[in-house]
Design an enzyme around this catalytic site. Structure first.
Site, mmCIF file in Angstrom:
data_model
loop_
_atom_site.group_PDB
_atom_site.id
_atom_site.type_symbol
_atom_site.label_atom_id
_atom_site.label_comp_id
_atom_site.label_asym_id
_atom_site.label_seq_id
_atom_site.Cartn_x
_atom_site.Cartn_y
_atom_site.Cartn_z
ATOM 1 N N LYS A 26 0.923 -1.309 0.034
ATOM 2 C CA LYS A 26 0.060 -0.098 -0.054
ATOM 3 C C LYS A 26 0.868 1.194 0.056
ATOM 4 C CE LYS A 26 -4.003 -2.038 0.357
ATOM 5 N NZ LYS A 26 -5.293 -2.008 -0.606
ATOM 6 N N LYS A 27 1.912 1.141 0.517
ATOM 7 C CA LYS A 27 2.913 2.368 0.581
ATOM 8 C C LYS A 27 3.590 2.607 -0.700
ATOM 9 C CE LYS A 27 3.848 2.448 5.462
ATOM 10 N NZ LYS A 27 2.923 1.636 5.958
ATOM 11 N N LEU A 28 3.453 1.562 -1.810
ATOM 12 C CA LEU A 28 4.082 2.034 -3.176
ATOM 13 C C LEU A 28 3.268 3.059 -3.828
ATOM 14 C CD1 LEU A 28 4.796 -1.650 -4.227
ATOM 15 C CD2 LEU A 28 6.684 0.181 -3.416
#
Length: 762
Positions: A217-219
């Site tokens: 999700k942090k990409l």
């Protein structure tokens, strides 16, 4: 932990001293590379029978038992804090007109005293899990009440609360009471007995998913570019990095880059022997920092408690075996190897003797029973479901804004930061047509409704039911909410022209009255930084984007001087309401708007308009100038260069630093505020420079009074249910006694000086 020849993988691990000895005795060349790395071979996956046998392979119960104990302890502590036992009466006060936000609208809280009973059941369940006492019953007591509380209030939802419920559910189905448990003392047949491998597989995979999916999700571009949590770089915890890096690089490389790298790799690094020590170091450092950065209760400690799950299951035996012999009486088992269990499937050469008959010493079996197959099926389906849920947004699209659907189950940890600039609630009497405004947040204790369409619908429906008590017939409710996500323009999140009471909402469809996120304007954020960098410390700025056909009605406070509107993109018309004048602005043009008056900004271009307010908070600027002068006077007093007599209103400045009660007697409000701020700065400095013991003392004192109130209020509630309400005077005294707090000098450490916080809304 002690390393072995085989590497602990995603599914397999050492099976206790007995099996470990057999494995280690086998020649290394006889084992395939896959077996050396993962602990199982390809043949274990070639058929359903072999897969079920693998998942039910006997494993040492020690590590699972220690985790069960730690999890139960942490949940017992969590119940008094983040679950809200210490302030339950504030949240569920009987008879108060309160708007609530349950997952299902039919869910309602019980009367206050019975809510305390719910928490008592949950607390006893957590204690039972910790002690391994009536284990299944304790797990059911915990998860039934936990999920009830969880579903009862969506505004309190977060990823780690969801995780606690999942782990509690998993433990209910596992054999977590076979090591260091009261049940083991009562039932010798389960004491120190093997547990099936799927118990460990499920927990390890769950923690892997928490880390890895959070990393995926942090990409997101906002995280990678450093916009999601940029404010964290200013925290004192990152001061060591600021010695060699500027704040901007600390934000991008350490906060965002480090968080991304850790989440993506932690799950993998914990699985393998070679990398596990490094993973332990970084994961421990990460969670210790989180415990200081965020108010997230027991989550960092719970995640730390999960890390030993990735070690060999017999690590507690080897760890506690190093303690002196006189201490081992009260410690978990060290020497005895696990006894066989019917929950596991054993190889044929272990389940039978040399004559082909079953051994008499233990109920070993090599046959697959129904419970073995059910355990394997559940494990596979649960893992698939957990990988599926974070990407199932297409199912429940109505449950989130700007990150579609199922926001409570997606492991979107700290991916978005929001700031609200403007919140307006307008009601219209359906009978008379009269309009008015409501204080944002009226009838509710939560602020989260501003960001989610499902909660906004519930809030509007609740207001529609409550306002008739105040002679407002069949009210219509309109919301005008402006929010910036990840440092973008402030923009509307909902259509202000839609009566939300009568608006359609479905969990399986997008909200038609939800305004889209203006992603096309994201590149403007670089320009924002340039503009903000060119301003002096007294000038503030707010960036606004609006949709065609809509307008912003705004009031400029008298505290804000020299306020101007400058258009960055699109076309707008600015209406000065009192002067009844309109001004058309194109990109690059600006206009000053009067303070203490209303104005309206209409977007007349075909696309969204972008403009910015530039203003000076004259009150704050004057206050800072006064503070500077007072600081200079105070410095001259201390170094003896102030020779003239001080006027009465400035005499409190001459008080010694240790005597800070004098600001109470200050007659000048600015002097009083200055002294409060000085005290606050000293307290912050003292807290940062405090030693470990002093920090621990402050932490324990604070927690003590919180837990104390929770238990005392619970005792009052149980007494009320048992014998009825006492006289009002007695009840008042009892509640006052429960409300006792830590000494003021300690309690005020974390309080903000509200007098000096200047909140201005353009």
């Amino acid at each position: 932990m002690e390393a072995r020849d085989s590497t602990a993988g995603a599914l397999a691990s050492s099976d206790g001293e007995e099996q470990a000895a057999k494995k280690n005795a086998a020649p290394k060349e006889a084992r395939t590379k896959v077996e050396q790395i993962f602990g199982f071979g390809k043949e274990d996956l070639r058929s359903w029978h072999s897969l079920v046998s693998l998942l039910n392979r006997p494993s040492d119960p020690a590590s699972l038992g220690i985790f069960r104990c730690l999890f139960g302890l942490l949940m017992a502590i969590d119940i008094t804090q983040e679950r809200g036992l210490s302030h339950l009466d504030y949240k569920y006060l009987d008879g108060a007109p309160v708007c609530r936000f349950p997952l299902f609208n039919f869910l309602q809280p019980l009367p206050l005293d019975w809510m305390y009973v719910v928490y008592v059941v949950m607390f006893l369940g957590a204690l039972g899990i910790m002690l391994g006492c009536f284990y299944r019953l304790s797990c059911l007591m915990f998860i039934s009440t936990y999920w009830y509380i969880f579903f009862l209030d969506k505004t309190a939802w977060n990823n780690h609360s969801y995780l606690y419920g999942l782990i509690g559910f998993q433990l209910t189905l596992m054999d977590g009471n076979r090591y260091w448990s009261i049940d083991g003392l009562r039932r010798p047949t389960i004491r120190n007995a093997h547990v099936p491998l799927w118990n460990y597989t499920l927990l390890r995979t769950q923690i892997f998913i928490v880390y890895f999916i959070a990393g995926i999700k942090k990409l997101d571009a906002d995280w990678v570019e450093g916009y999601s949590m940029s404010y964290l770089a200013h925290h004192w915890l990152f001061d060591p990095f600021k010695i060699i890096l500027p704040v901007d690089l600390v934000s991008v490389l350490v906060v965002h880059g480090g968080g991304l790298a850790l989440d993506l790799t932690a799950g993998y690094l914990l699985f393998f022997d070679v990398t596990r020590p490094y993973a332990f170091f970084f994961v421990t450092y990460f969670h210790c920092m989180n415990s200081q950065l965020f108010s997230i209760g027991m989550f960092p400690y719970t995640m730390l408690a999960t890390t030993p799950i990735f070690c060999y299951p017999d690590w507690p035996r080897r760890f506690f075996a190093r303690f002196p012999a006189f201490l081992r009486e009260g410690l978990p088992f060290c020497a005895p190897t696990p006894q066989p269990s019917t929950s596991c499937v054993y190889p044929k050469d272990e389940a039978t003797n040399s004559e082909g008959q079953e051994t008499l010493s233990a109920p070993k079996t090599s046959k697959l029973r129904l419970k073995h197959k059910l355990g394997a099926i559940f494990t596979i389906l649960y893992i698939i479901e957990q990988f599926f849920l974070p990407y199932s947004h297409f199912i429940t699209q109505g449950y989130n804004n700007w990150t579609n659907g199922l926001y409570g189950y997606s492991w979107d940890m700290m991916v978005h930061s929001r700031s609200h600039q403007h919140v307006k609630i307008t009601y219209r009497d359906g009978k008379t047509g009269e309009t008015g405004y409501l204080n944002p947040g009226v009838f509710t204790q939560s602020r989260r409704w501003k960001d989610h369409g499902d909660m906004l619908k519930q809030y509007a429906t609740c207001l529609n039911q409550l306002l008739p008590r105040y002679n407002i017939t069949d009210p219509e409710i309109y919301f005008d909410i402006w929010v910036s996500i990840n440092e973008r323009f402030q923009q509307r999140i909902f259509d202000p022209r839609v009566d939300v009471v009568r608006a359609e909402w479905s969990p399986f469809q997008p909200n038609k009255w939800l305004m889209p996120l203006l992603i096309d304007l994201s590149p403007w954020r670089l320009k924002f930084q340039e503009i903000e960098g060119s301003l002096d410390n007294q000038t503030e700025i707010v960036f606004i984007a609006d949709f065609p056909g809509l307008h912003l009605e705004n009031f400029v406070s008298e505290d804000l001087g020299n306020t101007s509107i400058q258009v960055l993109q699109g076309n707008v018309i600015v209406e000065i309401v009192e002067e009844k004048k309109n001004f058309t602005l194109d990109p690059g043009e600006q206009i000053k708007v009067p303070a203490g008056a209303y104005h309206k900004v209409y977007t007349v271009s075909e696309g969204p308009s972008c403009y910015m307010y530039v203003y000076v908070n004259t009150t704050e600027a004057a206050l800072q100038q006064n503070f500077t002068k007072l600081s200079e006077i105070q410095e001259r007093i201390r170094n003896g260069t102030e020779t003239g007599p001080l006027p009465p209103e400035l005499q409190p400045l001459a008080a010694p630093e240790g005597d800070q009660g004098s600001e109470v007697n200050a007659t000048d409000p600015i002097v009083k505020l200055f002294l409060k701020r000085q005290r606050r700065l000293r307290q912050v400095k003292k807290r940062r420079e405090a030693g470990v013991l002093e920090r621990f003392e402050h932490f324990t004192v604070k927690k003590y009074y919180s837990i104390r109130r929770g238990f005392l209020m619970t005792a009052i509630a149980l007494r009320n249910l048992a014998v009825g309400l006492p006289p009002l005077e007695q009840l008042t005294r009892e509640v006052a006694y429960a409300n006792l707090k830590e000494p003021p000098t300690e309690a005020n450490h974390d309080e903000r000086l509200k007098d000096e916080d200047v909140h201005t809304e353009l």
